[in-house]
Scaffold this motif. Structure first.
Motif, PDB file in Angstrom:
ATOM      1  N   VAL A   1       4.381   5.035  -5.960  1.00  0.00           N
ATOM      2  CA  VAL A   1       5.295   5.322  -4.505  1.00  0.00           C
ATOM      3  C   VAL A   1       6.128   4.274  -4.146  1.00  0.00           C
ATOM      4  O   VAL A   1       7.360   4.639  -3.886  1.00  0.00           O
ATOM      5  N   LEU A   2       5.894   3.095  -4.094  1.00  0.00           N
ATOM      6  CA  LEU A   2       6.727   1.913  -3.587  1.00  0.00           C
ATOM      7  C   LEU A   2       7.894   1.701  -4.862  1.00  0.00           C
ATOM      8  O   LEU A   2       8.999   1.485  -4.065  1.00  0.00           O
ATOM      9  N   TYR A   3       7.501   2.084  -5.887  1.00  0.00           N
ATOM     10  CA  TYR A   3       8.409   1.827  -7.069  1.00  0.00           C
ATOM     11  C   TYR A   3       9.593   2.854  -7.164  1.00  0.00           C
ATOM     12  O   TYR A   3      10.656   2.755  -7.217  1.00  0.00           O
ATOM     13  N   ALA A   4       9.147   4.195  -6.950  1.00  0.00           N
ATOM     14  CA  ALA A   4       9.693   5.410  -6.809  1.00  0.00           C
ATOM     15  C   ALA A   4      10.887   5.369  -5.722  1.00  0.00           C
ATOM     16  O   ALA A   4      11.899   6.010  -5.776  1.00  0.00           O
ATOM     17  N   THR A   5      10.381   4.776  -4.494  1.00  0.00           N
ATOM     18  CA  THR A   5      11.262   4.743  -3.275  1.00  0.00           C
ATOM     19  C   THR A   5      12.012   3.275  -3.194  1.00  0.00           C
ATOM     20  O   THR A   5      12.924   3.051  -2.328  1.00  0.00           O
ATOM     21  N   GLY A   6      11.913   2.584  -4.419  1.00  0.00           N
ATOM     22  CA  GLY A   6      12.949   1.400  -4.622  1.00  0.00           C
ATOM     23  C   GLY A   6      12.186   0.223  -3.797  1.00  0.00           C
ATOM     24  O   GLY A   6      13.214  -0.831  -3.477  1.00  0.00           O
ATOM     25  N   LEU A   7      11.247   0.108  -3.251  1.00  0.00           N
ATOM     26  CA  LEU A   7      10.678  -0.996  -2.454  1.00  0.00           C
ATOM     27  C   LEU A   7      10.365  -2.014  -3.381  1.00  0.00           C
ATOM     28  O   LEU A   7      10.087  -3.181  -2.881  1.00  0.00           O
ATOM     29  N   VAL A   8       9.852  -1.717  -4.399  1.00  0.00           N
ATOM     30  CA  VAL A   8       9.340  -2.928  -5.547  1.00  0.00           C
ATOM     31  C   VAL A   8       9.883  -2.644  -7.140  1.00  0.00           C
ATOM     32  O   VAL A   8      10.471  -1.564  -7.052  1.00  0.00           O
ATOM     33  N   THR A   9       9.998  -3.747  -7.496  1.00  0.00           N
ATOM     34  CA  THR A   9      10.552  -3.735  -8.867  1.00  0.00           C
ATOM     35  C   THR A   9       9.471  -4.072  -9.759  1.00  0.00           C
ATOM     36  O   THR A   9       8.427  -4.707  -9.317  1.00  0.00           O
ATOM     37  N   ARG A  10       9.630  -3.912 -10.931  1.00  0.00           N
ATOM     38  CA  ARG A  10       8.688  -4.096 -12.023  1.00  0.00           C
ATOM     39  C   ARG A  10       9.399  -4.790 -13.429  1.00  0.00           C
ATOM     40  O   ARG A  10      10.322  -4.427 -13.928  1.00  0.00           O
ATOM     41  N   ALA A  11       8.499  -5.702 -14.072  1.00  0.00           N
ATOM     42  CA  ALA A  11       9.102  -6.332 -15.115  1.00  0.00           C
ATOM     43  C   ALA A  11       7.825  -6.380 -16.186  1.00  0.00           C
ATOM     44  O   ALA A  11       6.755  -6.908 -15.826  1.00  0.00           O
TER      45      ALA A  11
END
Length: 328
Positions: A295-305
Motif C-alpha cells: 500500500v505504501l509503495y503504491a501510494t508513493g510513500l516508500v521506494t524499493r530497490a
C-alpha cells in the motif's frame, strides 16, 4: 595518524565486506570494558550470563590496554560475506612468526600478558599451541556470544553499506568518508585516520581499500601494522536499533491518516530495510509487513530497490515530508 594513499585504481577497487570473525574479535573489547559503548550494554549483559566456564581471561588478554587487537585474528575477508568457519580456518594457518609479531605489536610497548607469554617463547611449538587454543576458544565464544544475533547484526551492517553506497554515488569519496566518523578525513587522494596511537603512511599501490562496517567498533580501526593491506573497520549506523523497539508515531493525525501500523512502519523506514528486518523490529509477521508495504509503495510513500536476494524499502521524499510534517 594513519594514512592510506589511494590512487585512481585503488578508488576503483574500493569495496565493502562483512566479517563475522572481526565482529567476534572486536566484541572482546566491549566484554573487557563496558564503557566503550552504551548502545552495546544490553548485548554485554545478555552474554555475560551465558559464558559459563569459557576461558574469558585468555580471550580478553588478546585486547591491549589501548584496545588494539592482533591483526592475524582479523584477516582481510576474501569475499563479500565469508562464513565464520572460513575466516577462522585462515587464522588457524597463520605462521607462528606472524602470531608472535602481531601479539607483540598489539601490546607494545607493554610486555605480553601472562596468558600470552608462550608467544615469546623459543621455538614454534608453544606459539602454535597458543594459536590453536585461541582459535578453539573463539569458535566456542562465537557460538555463545555473537552467532545468535548475527542475522540481525548482518541486516544492520548491510543497511549501512547501502547508505554508504548512496553517499558515494551522490558526493564521491569525500562525502563517503566524511560521513563515516569524525576521525576520518579525505584530502588530495589520501585518507587520514586521526587520533590513532601509532602513526604510519601506506600506499595502497593497486591493492584497493576494503571497508568493513562493524557493530562493535567504537571508532575507525585500521590494521595495527603497516605491512597489512589497506583495510578500514568502521562503526556501523543503526547499532542501537538491535535492542530498541521501533518508535511509535507521536502525532495522532498521521495514525488517523494511514492507520497506526502503517504510520509506525513509515517512521521506521528512514534507512533501507528488508521485510524480515522490519518485521523483527515491529514484532509482527513478514506477511503483515508485506501487505502494508504494498500500500505504501503504491501510494508513493516508500521506494524499493533490490540488493542481491533482498528487496530493501525506504521512505520516499514524499514519505519524508509527511513524517517530517507530523514531527513538526
Amino acid at each position: 595518524m594513519i594514512s592510506f594513499e589511494l590512487g585512481v585504481e585503488d578508488l576503483a577497487d574500493t569495496r565493502f565486506a562483512l566479517s563475522p570473525l572481526t565482529e567476534t574479535v572486536l566484541s572482546l573489547r566491549v566484554l573487557r570494558d563496558p564503557g566503550l559503548s552504551a548502545a552495546l550494554l544490553p548485548w554485554r549483559r545478555s552474554v555475560l550470563g551465558r559464558l559459563g566456564t569459557l576461558d574469558t581471561d585468555l580471550l580478553t588478554a588478546l585486547v591491549a590496554e589501548r584496545f588494539t587487537v592482533p591483526d592475524f585474528l582479523t584477516p582481510r575477508p576474501a569475499t563479500f560475506a565469508p562464513e565464520f568457519a572460513e575466516e577462522l580456518a585462515v587464522v588457524r594457518r597463520t605462521p607462528p612468526g606472524l602470531v608472535r609479531r602481531d601479539l607483540a605489536a598489539t601490546h607494545a610497548p607493554a610486555p605480553l600478558p601472562g596468558r600470552l607469554r608462550d608467544a615469546a617463547a623459543d621455538g614454534d611449538a608453544p606459539v602454535v599451541r597458543l594459536r590453536d587454543a585461541i582459535c578453539d576458544l573463539l569458535e566456542r565464544y562465537w557460538e555463545i556470544a555473537v552467532r545468535p544475533m548475527w542475522p540481525q547484526m548482518r541486516l544492520v551492517l548491510e543497511a549501512d553499506m547501502t547508505y554508504r553506497a548512496r553517499q558515494l554515488a551522490v558526493g564521491g569519496a569525500r562525502l563517503l568518508f566524511a560521513g563515516m566518523h569524525p576521525n576520518l578525513r579525505w584530502d588530495d587522494g589520501v585518507l587520514h585516520i586521526d587520533k590513532m596511537i601509532s602513526s604510519f603512511r601506506v600506499a595502497a599501490a593497486g591493492r584497493g581499500l576494503l571497508l568493513v562496517p562493524s557493530v562493535f567498533a567504537h571508532k575507525p580501526a585500521p590494521p595495527v601494522l603497516p605491512e597489512e593491506p589497506p583495510t578500514l573497520v568502521y562503526p556501523s549506523r543503526g547499532v542501537a536499533t538491535l535492542w530498541h523497539r521501533a518508535p511509535v508515531a507521536d502525532e495522532a493525525a498521521l495514525a488517523s491518516l494511514l492507520g497506526a501500523p502503517r504510520a509506525r512502519l513509515l517512521g521506521l523506514l528512514g534507512e533501507p530495510l528488508p521485510t524480515v528486518e522490519i518485521a523483527r523490529r515491529l514484532r509482527v509477521t513478514p506477511s503483515a509487513v508485506s501487505q502494508h508495504l504494498r500500500v505504501l509503495y503504491a501510494t508513493g510513500l516508500v521506494t524499493r530497490a533490490r540488493d542481491g536476494r533482498q528487496v530493501l524499502y525506504r521512505r520516499s521524499s514524499l514519505g519524508d515530508r509527511l513524517t517530517g510534517a507530523a514531527s513538526d
